[in-house]
Structure formats: C-alpha cells, structure tokens
Design a protein around this motif. Structure first.
Motif, mmCIF file in Angstrom:
data_model
loop_
_atom_site.group_PDB
_atom_site.id
_atom_site.type_symbol
_atom_site.label_atom_id
_atom_site.label_comp_id
_atom_site.label_asym_id
_atom_site.label_seq_id
_atom_site.Cartn_x
_atom_site.Cartn_y
_atom_site.Cartn_z
ATOM 1 N N ALA A 1 27.153 46.219 37.294
ATOM 2 C CA ALA A 1 28.611 46.022 37.304
ATOM 3 C C ALA A 1 29.154 46.011 38.728
ATOM 4 N N VAL A 2 28.685 46.916 39.574
ATOM 5 C CA VAL A 2 29.150 46.970 40.966
ATOM 6 C C VAL A 2 28.728 45.708 41.721
ATOM 7 N N VAL A 3 27.494 45.308 41.565
ATOM 8 C CA VAL A 3 27.014 44.087 42.223
ATOM 9 C C VAL A 3 27.766 42.868 41.693
ATOM 10 N N GLY A 4 28.015 42.818 40.400
ATOM 11 C CA GLY A 4 28.763 41.713 39.808
ATOM 12 C C GLY A 4 30.190 41.640 40.326
ATOM 13 N N PHE A 5 30.838 42.795 40.492
ATOM 14 C CA PHE A 5 32.208 42.820 41.017
ATOM 15 C C PHE A 5 32.249 42.275 42.443
ATOM 16 N N PHE A 6 31.330 42.718 43.283
ATOM 17 C CA PHE A 6 31.311 42.227 44.663
ATOM 18 C C PHE A 6 30.940 40.746 44.738
ATOM 19 N N ALA A 7 30.101 40.286 43.847
ATOM 20 C CA ALA A 7 29.782 38.853 43.799
ATOM 21 C C ALA A 7 31.012 38.052 43.376
ATOM 22 N N TYR A 8 31.799 38.582 42.444
ATOM 23 C CA TYR A 8 33.021 37.921 42.002
ATOM 24 C C TYR A 8 34.040 37.838 43.141
ATOM 25 N N VAL A 9 34.196 38.930 43.879
ATOM 26 C CA VAL A 9 35.117 38.944 45.024
ATOM 27 C C VAL A 9 34.652 37.929 46.074
ATOM 28 N N ALA A 10 33.367 37.872 46.333
ATOM 29 C CA ALA A 10 32.835 36.914 47.312
ATOM 30 C C ALA A 10 33.094 35.477 46.860
ATOM 31 N N MET A 11 32.972 35.220 45.564
ATOM 32 C CA MET A 11 33.238 33.867 45.063
ATOM 33 C C MET A 11 34.715 33.509 45.205
ATOM 34 N N ARG A 12 35.601 34.482 45.133
ATOM 35 C CA ARG A 12 37.029 34.216 45.312
ATOM 36 C C ARG A 12 37.382 34.021 46.789
ATOM 37 N N LEU A 13 36.655 34.679 47.690
ATOM 38 C CA LEU A 13 36.944 34.592 49.119
ATOM 39 C C LEU A 13 36.305 33.379 49.788
ATOM 40 N N PHE A 14 35.169 32.941 49.298
ATOM 41 C CA PHE A 14 34.440 31.864 49.952
ATOM 42 C C PHE A 14 35.265 30.592 50.138
ATOM 43 N N PRO A 15 35.990 30.089 49.115
ATOM 44 C CA PRO A 15 36.766 28.855 49.330
ATOM 45 C C PRO A 15 37.851 29.006 50.399
ATOM 46 N N MET A 16 38.452 30.194 50.505
ATOM 47 C CA MET A 16 39.491 30.410 51.522
ATOM 48 C C MET A 16 38.901 30.286 52.918
ATOM 49 N N TYR A 17 37.768 30.917 53.147
ATOM 50 C CA TYR A 17 37.148 30.860 54.467
ATOM 51 C C TYR A 17 36.520 29.502 54.739
ATOM 52 N N TYR B 1 48.766 29.745 58.326
ATOM 53 C CA TYR B 1 49.035 29.615 56.894
ATOM 54 C C TYR B 1 48.466 30.814 56.145
ATOM 55 N N GLU B 2 48.881 30.930 54.879
ATOM 56 C CA GLU B 2 48.469 32.043 54.029
ATOM 57 C C GLU B 2 47.946 31.479 52.714
ATOM 58 N N VAL B 3 46.874 32.085 52.231
ATOM 59 C CA VAL B 3 46.286 31.679 50.952
ATOM 60 C C VAL B 3 46.287 32.902 50.040
ATOM 61 N N ARG B 4 46.785 32.724 48.831
ATOM 62 C CA ARG B 4 46.838 33.811 47.844
ATOM 63 C C ARG B 4 46.080 33.358 46.598
ATOM 64 N N ARG B 5 45.103 34.149 46.203
ATOM 65 C CA ARG B 5 44.309 33.860 45.016
ATOM 66 C C ARG B 5 44.338 35.073 44.076
ATOM 67 N N PRO B 6 44.484 34.840 42.776
ATOM 68 C CA PRO B 6 44.423 35.960 41.829
ATOM 69 C C PRO B 6 43.008 36.534 41.786
ATOM 70 N N LEU B 7 42.926 37.848 41.701
ATOM 71 C CA LEU B 7 41.623 38.508 41.666
ATOM 72 C C LEU B 7 41.361 39.055 40.264
ATOM 73 N N VAL B 8 42.040 40.140 39.916
ATOM 74 C CA VAL B 8 41.880 40.759 38.607
ATOM 75 C C VAL B 8 43.253 41.202 38.133
ATOM 76 N N GLY B 9 43.661 40.760 36.984
ATOM 77 C CA GLY B 9 44.950 41.186 36.439
ATOM 78 C C GLY B 9 46.087 40.800 37.367
ATOM 79 N N ASN B 10 46.834 41.810 37.810
ATOM 80 C CA ASN B 10 47.957 41.545 38.706
ATOM 81 C C ASN B 10 47.605 41.777 40.173
ATOM 82 N N LEU B 11 46.331 41.851 40.483
ATOM 83 C CA LEU B 11 45.884 42.008 41.870
ATOM 84 C C LEU B 11 45.520 40.648 42.457
ATOM 85 N N ASP B 12 45.991 40.407 43.673
ATOM 86 C CA ASP B 12 45.702 39.159 44.367
ATOM 87 C C ASP B 12 44.937 39.437 45.645
#
Length: 126
Positions: A18-34, A97-108
């Motif tokens: 679960a911990v590894v999956g969460f960090f992989a999910y966060v990385a997938m959300r951050l990669f397109p921004m960078y 510029y600023e990029v905002r992506r939804p992460l989990v629930g109401n967290l961006d």
C-alpha cells in the motif's frame, strides 16, 4: 529443537504494498507536470539559439515559443504566463505558471514553475 520462521507476514506485505502503491500513484501524478516544465525549458533554450531572436518583436517571439510548445502538447502555459522584458542586447523571457492536479479526494498537488531565459542571439535572419 524448534526452528523459528523468518519473513514478512501477509499483513506486513499488504502494508508495504500500500505504501509503495501510494508513492507510485503520487509519482504518476507529478511526472506529467515536470515533463511539461522540461518541455518549456527546452522550447526556451531552442528559442535562445534562434538566429536573430534579439531583434524580433515580442509578438513574433511568443508565436515562435508557442509553436515549439505545441509540438510537445503543453496545455498549461498560456500567453498571460509569458513575459518579455527588453534588455540591453535583446530580450529576457520569463515564463511563470502553476499546475494543479487532483490527488486524493479533496487534496490537490500544486506545482509552481518559473523559468527565465535570455534571448540575446543576434545574427542574420533568413
């Protein structure tokens, strides 16, 4: 003599997964921004190497910049994020510029990006 088993329990494995999956999910959300940020940097550096860029007018510079961004499918950088300021021997280009992506629930996840490039290459315009 009784041997003690060593290893991870099923519950421990699920927690680690679960911990590894969460960090992989966060990385997938951050990669397109960078990835987009590095496309912006690449477009700015390519524009700085353009012959005669220092003598161009701001509208032409912005047009050339956004043509380069169009190739890399950049969607977050708009015309109001690009500022050109006249310097002694050319232009100073600032893209903020600023990029905002939804992460989990109401967290961006919010990424603020700022890049400055000097456009001072004079030369013949073909």
């Amino acid at each position: 003599m009784k041997r003690k088993q060593k290893g991870m329990t099923l519950l421990g494995f699920v927690i680690v997964l679960a911990v590894v999956g969460f960090f992989a999910y966060v990385a997938m959300r951050l990669f397109p921004m960078y990835s987009e940020y590095y496309s912006v940097r690449s477009a700015m550096k390519g524009l700085a190497n353009e012959p005669g860029i220092a003598t161009q007018d701001p509208a032409r510079i912005q047009d050339l910049f956004f043509r380069r961004l169009y190739i890399s499918y950049s969607e977050n950088v708009k015309k109001e994020h690009v500022k050109l300021r006249r310097v002694d021997n050319g232009w100073e280009m600032n893209v903020e510029y600023e990029v905002r992506r939804p992460l989990v629930g109401n967290l961006d996840v919010v990424g603020k990006f700022n890049s400055v490039q000097m456009l001072t290459r004079a030369g013949s315009i073909d």
